[in-house]
Design a protein around this motif. Structure first.
Motif, PDB file in Angstrom:
ATOM      1  N   UNK A 194       6.930  35.603  23.350  1.00 45.19           N
ATOM      2  CA  UNK A 194       7.244  34.789  22.180  1.00 45.19           C
ATOM      3  C   UNK A 194       6.248  35.031  21.055  1.00 45.19           C
ATOM      4  N   UNK A 195       4.961  35.235  21.425  1.00 45.03           N
ATOM      5  CA  UNK A 195       3.944  35.439  20.390  1.00 45.03           C
ATOM      6  C   UNK A 195       4.214  36.740  19.634  1.00 45.03           C
ATOM      7  N   UNK A 196       4.574  37.804  20.379  1.00 46.19           N
ATOM      8  CA  UNK A 196       4.731  39.085  19.699  1.00 46.19           C
ATOM      9  C   UNK A 196       6.103  39.246  19.072  1.00 46.19           C
ATOM     10  N   UNK A 197       7.038  38.352  19.438  1.00 50.39           N
ATOM     11  CA  UNK A 197       8.372  38.448  18.857  1.00 50.39           C
ATOM     12  C   UNK A 197       8.529  37.492  17.691  1.00 50.39           C
ATOM     13  N   UNK A 198       7.486  36.675  17.461  1.00 45.84           N
ATOM     14  CA  UNK A 198       7.561  35.578  16.501  1.00 45.84           C
ATOM     15  C   UNK A 198       8.140  36.052  15.167  1.00 45.84           C
ATOM     16  N   UNK A 199       9.187  35.331  14.729  1.00 45.54           N
ATOM     17  CA  UNK A 199       9.809  35.729  13.471  1.00 45.54           C
ATOM     18  C   UNK A 199       9.403  34.774  12.366  1.00 45.54           C
ATOM     19  N   UNK A 200       9.887  33.531  12.432  1.00 43.76           N
ATOM     20  CA  UNK A 200       9.533  32.569  11.396  1.00 43.76           C
ATOM     21  C   UNK A 200       8.134  32.065  11.618  1.00 43.76           C
ATOM     22  N   UNK A 201       7.514  31.553  10.587  1.00 44.12           N
ATOM     23  CA  UNK A 201       6.153  31.060  10.726  1.00 44.12           C
ATOM     24  C   UNK A 201       6.055  29.597  10.337  1.00 44.12           C
ATOM     25  N   UNK A 202       6.976  29.099   9.521  1.00 41.08           N
ATOM     26  CA  UNK A 202       6.866  27.721   9.066  1.00 41.08           C
ATOM     27  C   UNK A 202       6.645  27.669   7.574  1.00 41.08           C
ATOM     28  N   UNK A 203       6.552  26.456   7.077  1.00 40.89           N
ATOM     29  CA  UNK A 203       6.415  26.271   5.634  1.00 40.89           C
ATOM     30  C   UNK A 203       4.940  26.304   5.270  1.00 40.89           C
ATOM     31  N   UNK A 204       4.571  27.167   4.380  1.00 39.48           N
ATOM     32  CA  UNK A 204       3.174  27.258   3.960  1.00 39.48           C
ATOM     33  C   UNK A 204       2.838  26.119   3.008  1.00 39.48           C
ATOM     34  N   UNK A 205       1.628  25.603   3.121  1.00 40.66           N
ATOM     35  CA  UNK A 205       1.179  24.535   2.242  1.00 40.66           C
ATOM     36  C   UNK A 205       0.312  25.089   1.118  1.00 40.66           C
ATOM     37  N   UNK A 206      -0.359  24.182   0.438  1.00 32.74           N
ATOM     38  CA  UNK A 206      -1.193  24.638  -0.682  1.00 32.74           C
ATOM     39  C   UNK A 206      -2.665  24.281  -0.475  1.00 32.74           C
TER      40      UNK A 206
END
Lengths: 100, 169
Positions: free
Chosen positions: B108-120
Motif C-alpha cells: 500500500x505504501x509503494x502503490x499510494x496514489x492519492x495523498x490528501x488535501x494539502x494545507x497552508x
C-alpha cells in the motif's frame, strides 16, 4: 528532508511488531503494551502526513488518539485487576469461562 | 543531520519494540516501551510537531507508563515460564498473519496514489507563529466539538474505573 515513505515504513514496522505481540504473547499486560505500540505507530503516520501535507489537522487527530488511549488503558488495567482478583492469573489462555 | 537522527531513533524504536514482546518479565517490557515512546517523541520533533512530542512524553511516557508499572506491582505476577502461548500453532499462525500484514502495508505504501488535501501551514509559518498557538487555535475553533467529546470520554472512563475498582460489583 527524510522522505515520507521512510516514516511510513517505520510506522508499518512498529505496527506489525505490535500485532505480533498481541497474537503471540499471553500475558494480558503485555498485550496491552502492544496495543499502545500500535496506537503510537498510527500516531507517527498521522504526524508524518501532517508534516508533508503542510497541514495541522493530523496533530489534532493525534491528540484525540492520545485521549482515547489514556481512557482505554485506565479501563483495561482496571478490568485486568478485577479479573486477577477472581482468577489469580493474567494469562489469557487460562481466562476461558466464556469458551464454549 | 536529519537523516542521521531519523536512522538512530528509528532503529532504537524498532529494537526496543521488539524487546517489548520478547522479554519475559513485564517490568522490562514496560521499560522498553518507555524507550520506544521516547524515540517516537524525538521523531515527532523531527517532524515539526513540538507540542505533540511534549504531550507524548508527558502523557504516554509519564502517566500511562506509571499506570502500567502500578498495575504490574499490584498484580504481583510471578516470573512466568510460559510467556508465549502454549498453542505452538497459534505462534506460527500469528507470525504468518503479521508477515502477510507487513507485505500488505509495504504494497500500500509503494502503490499510494492519492495523498490528501494539502494545507497552508508551512514550516516557516510554524516557526513564525509557533506550533502550540496553531494547535490551540484550530482545536478551539474547527475541532471544538471533538474536543468536548474527548472530555466526555475521559469522564466516562473515570467513572467506569471507579465502579470497577470497588470490591463488590
Amino acid at each position: 528532508m527524510v522522505p515520507l515513505n521512510y516514516y511510513l515504513i517505520l510506522s508499518g514496522i512498529l505496527f506489525v511488531i505490535g500485532v505480533t505481540g498481541v497474537l503471540v504473547r499471553r500475558n494480558a499486560i503485555i498485550i496491552f503494551m502492544s496495543i499502545e505500540l500500535m496506537l503510537n505507530a498510527v500516531n507517527l503516520t498521522f504526524i508524518a502526513f501532517s508534516r508533508y501535507l503542510n497541514s495541522i489537522d493530523g496533530q489534532i487527530f493525534v491528540i484525540m488518539v492520545m485521549a482515547v488511549a489514556a481512557a482505554e488503558v485506565v479501563v483495561g488495567l482496571a478490568l485486568i485487576i478485577a479479573v486477577f482478583r477472581i482468577k489469580e492469573t493474567v494469562n489469557v489462555d487460562e481466562i476461558n469461562i466464556l469458551k464454549w | 543531520m536529519e537523516f542521521i537522527l531519523f536512522y538512530i531513533f528509528g532503529f532504537i524504536a524498532v529494537v526496543s519494540a521488539l524487546l517489548i514482546i520478547l522479554q519475559k518479565n513485564p517490568i522490562y517490557s514496560a521499560v522498553f516501551l518507555i524507550l520506544t515512546l521516547f524515540s517516537v517523541a524525538i521523531l515527532f520533533l523531527l517532524l515539526n510537531a513540538q507540542f505533540v512530542a511534549a504531550v507524548q512524553v508527558l502523557v504516554y511516557a509519564g502517566a500511562i507508563m506509571t499506570l502500567f508499572l502500578f498495575a504490574i506491582m499490584l498484580l504481583n505476577i510471578k516470573y512466568e515460564e510460559k510467556a508465549f502461548s502454549k498453542l505452538a500453532n497459534l505462534k506460527i499462525t500469528g507470525i504468518f498473519v503479521t508477515f502477510v500484514l507487513f507485505i500488505e502495508f509495504m504494497y500500500m505504501i509503494f502503490l499510494r496514489k492519492g495523498l490528501g488535501i494539502a494545507g497552508n501551514i508551512s514550516p516557516e509559518k510554524v516557526a513564525e507563529v509557533g506550533n502550540v498557538e496553531l494547535i490551540g487555535k484550530i482545536l478551539f475553533t474547527k475541532y471544538l466539538f471533538p474536543f468536548e467529546v474527548a472530555s466526555l470520554v475521559l469522564l466516562v472512563a473515570m467513572v467506569g474505573v471507579i465502579v470497577l475498582a470497588k470490591k463488590k460489583f
